[in-house]
Design a protein around this motif. Structure first.
Motif, PDB file in Angstrom:
ATOM      1  N   TYR A  81     -50.860 -72.438 -10.684  1.00 45.95           N
ATOM      2  CA  TYR A  81     -50.285 -72.035 -11.977  1.00 45.95           C
ATOM      3  C   TYR A  81     -48.815 -72.438 -12.005  1.00 45.95           C
ATOM      4  CZ  TYR A  81     -54.220 -68.709 -12.056  1.00 45.95           C
ATOM      5  OH  TYR A  81     -55.467 -68.120 -12.032  1.00 45.95           O
ATOM      6  N   TYR A  83     -45.581 -71.808 -14.468  1.00 43.29           N
ATOM      7  CA  TYR A  83     -45.042 -71.137 -15.657  1.00 43.29           C
ATOM      8  C   TYR A  83     -43.630 -71.628 -15.921  1.00 43.29           C
ATOM      9  CZ  TYR A  83     -48.963 -67.961 -15.529  1.00 43.29           C
ATOM     10  OH  TYR A  83     -50.232 -67.440 -15.545  1.00 43.29           O
ATOM     11  N   GLU A 112     -47.847 -65.592 -22.420  1.00 39.79           N
ATOM     12  CA  GLU A 112     -48.685 -64.540 -21.836  1.00 39.79           C
ATOM     13  C   GLU A 112     -48.511 -63.230 -22.615  1.00 39.79           C
ATOM     14  OE1 GLU A 112     -50.829 -65.276 -19.374  1.00 39.79           O
ATOM     15  OE2 GLU A 112     -50.048 -67.310 -19.572  1.00 39.79           O
ATOM     16  N   ILE A 145     -48.419 -58.895 -16.990  1.00 37.31           N
ATOM     17  CA  ILE A 145     -49.644 -59.464 -17.557  1.00 37.31           C
ATOM     18  C   ILE A 145     -50.220 -60.534 -16.630  1.00 37.31           C
ATOM     19  CG2 ILE A 145     -50.566 -60.817 -19.500  1.00 37.31           C
ATOM     20  CD1 ILE A 145     -48.403 -59.361 -21.258  1.00 37.31           C
ATOM     21  N   ILE A 146     -49.344 -61.399 -16.105  1.00 41.01           N
ATOM     22  CA  ILE A 146     -49.798 -62.468 -15.202  1.00 41.01           C
ATOM     23  C   ILE A 146     -50.438 -61.867 -13.949  1.00 41.01           C
ATOM     24  CG2 ILE A 146     -49.004 -64.337 -13.677  1.00 41.01           C
ATOM     25  CD1 ILE A 146     -46.818 -64.922 -15.854  1.00 41.01           C
ATOM     26  N   LYS A 148     -51.925 -59.021 -13.523  1.00 40.33           N
ATOM     27  CA  LYS A 148     -53.260 -58.469 -13.833  1.00 40.33           C
ATOM     28  C   LYS A 148     -54.259 -59.607 -13.983  1.00 40.33           C
ATOM     29  CE  LYS A 148     -52.268 -54.146 -16.161  1.00 40.33           C
ATOM     30  NZ  LYS A 148     -51.516 -53.855 -17.393  1.00 40.33           N
ATOM     31  N   LYS A 149     -53.855 -60.639 -14.703  1.00 38.98           N
ATOM     32  CA  LYS A 149     -54.752 -61.753 -15.000  1.00 38.98           C
ATOM     33  C   LYS A 149     -55.204 -62.493 -13.738  1.00 38.98           C
ATOM     34  CE  LYS A 149     -53.850 -65.810 -17.630  1.00 38.98           C
ATOM     35  NZ  LYS A 149     -53.171 -66.354 -18.814  1.00 38.98           N
ATOM     36  N   ILE A 150     -54.296 -62.753 -12.830  1.00 37.65           N
ATOM     37  CA  ILE A 150     -54.674 -63.578 -11.675  1.00 37.65           C
ATOM     38  C   ILE A 150     -55.318 -62.780 -10.544  1.00 37.65           C
ATOM     39  CG2 ILE A 150     -52.988 -65.376 -12.231  1.00 37.65           C
ATOM     40  CD1 ILE A 150     -51.199 -64.450 -10.104  1.00 37.65           C
ATOM     41  N   GLN A 151     -55.199 -61.465 -10.601  1.00 39.48           N
ATOM     42  CA  GLN A 151     -55.800 -60.662  -9.528  1.00 39.48           C
ATOM     43  C   GLN A 151     -57.246 -60.307  -9.795  1.00 39.48           C
ATOM     44  OE1 GLN A 151     -52.927 -57.816  -7.244  1.00 39.48           O
ATOM     45  NE2 GLN A 151     -52.300 -57.830  -9.390  1.00 39.48           N
ATOM     46  N   TYR A 152     -57.650 -60.325 -11.063  1.00 37.00           N
ATOM     47  CA  TYR A 152     -59.013 -59.864 -11.373  1.00 37.00           C
ATOM     48  C   TYR A 152     -59.817 -60.927 -12.106  1.00 37.00           C
ATOM     49  CZ  TYR A 152     -56.741 -55.565 -10.114  1.00 37.00           C
ATOM     50  OH  TYR A 152     -56.031 -54.626  -9.428  1.00 37.00           O
TER      51      TYR A 152
END
Ligand code: 4NP
Length: 152
Positions: A81, A83, A112, A145-146, A148-152
Motif C-alpha cells: 500500500y 498512501y 480513506e 480507518i486504514i 481497521k481496513k488492513i487488519q481484517y
C-alpha cells in the motif's frame, strides 16, 4: 511475511513521518511494517521537522528514529500500500509507475476518510504549529480507518 505500507509526501520531514508514526502505533509490528518517503530529495537523511516531532510526542508517539528518504520506483515492488498526502504527490508517484498494478497501489490518504473527494493533507512546512496539530488530527482519523481496513 509482514505487510508493508509506505507513506509519501514531498519532503518526508513533516506529513509522511507523522503518518508513519501514527499508523505504526495502531498496528502489530510483527505483522505490519510502515515506512515513509518523499517525492523530493532535498532532505534525504534528515530527522523529521521539529514541529512534527513535538506534535507526535504530545500524543506519545516517538518519531525521532526516522530519517528522510526519497521515493524510488523500487518501492512499488516493496510495498503493498502506498498512501500519498496530496494531489501533487499522487501525480509525481503515479508518473513513476510502470503498470496498472503499480498505479493501483497508490491512494490519496484522505480518500480513506472522504472517499473520492481527492482532498489533500495541507503542507504545514511554512505555517505555524497549529498547522501541525491540524495535520496530526487528519492523519490520525485516516490511519484509524486504514488500520481497521488492513487488519481484517
Ligand atoms: P512535507 O513538507 O512534504 O510534509 O515533508 C515539506 C517539507 C519541506 C519542503 C516542502 C514540504 N521543502 O520544500 O523543503
Amino acid at each position: 511475511m509482514r505487510t508493508k505500507i509506505l507513506m509519501v509526501c514531498l519532503g518526508n520531514i513533516c506529513r509522511s513521518p507523522l503518518a508513519e508514526g501514527i499508523l505504526k502505533s495502531k498496528l502489530d509490528p510483527s505483522k505490519f511494517e510502515v515506512a515513509s518517503a518523499g517525492t523530493g530529495g532535498y532532505h534525504i537523511g534528515a530527522l523529521p521537522d521539529q514541529r512534527s516531532i513535538e506534535v507526535a510526542k504530545k500524543y506519545h508517539i516517538d518519531i525521532t528514529d526516522q530519517r528522510a528518504m526519497k521515493f524510488s520506483p523500487y518501492h512499488f515492488e516493496e510495498f503493498e500500500y502506498i498512501y500519498v498526502m496530496d494531489t501533487a504527490n499522487y501525480r509525481d508517484v503515479i508518473a513513476l509507475a510502470l503498470s496498472e498494478k503499480e498505479k493501483e497501489k497508490v491512494k490519496l490518504i484522505l480518500n480513506e476518510v472522504h472517499p473520492n473527494e481527492n482532498t489533500s493533507v495541507p503542507d504545514p512546512y511554512y505555517g505555524g504549529d497549529q498547522g501541525f496539530e491540524n495535520v496530526y488530527q487528519m492523519l490520525d482519523e485516516a490511519c484509524t480507518i486504514i488500520a481497521k481496513k488492513i487488519q481484517y
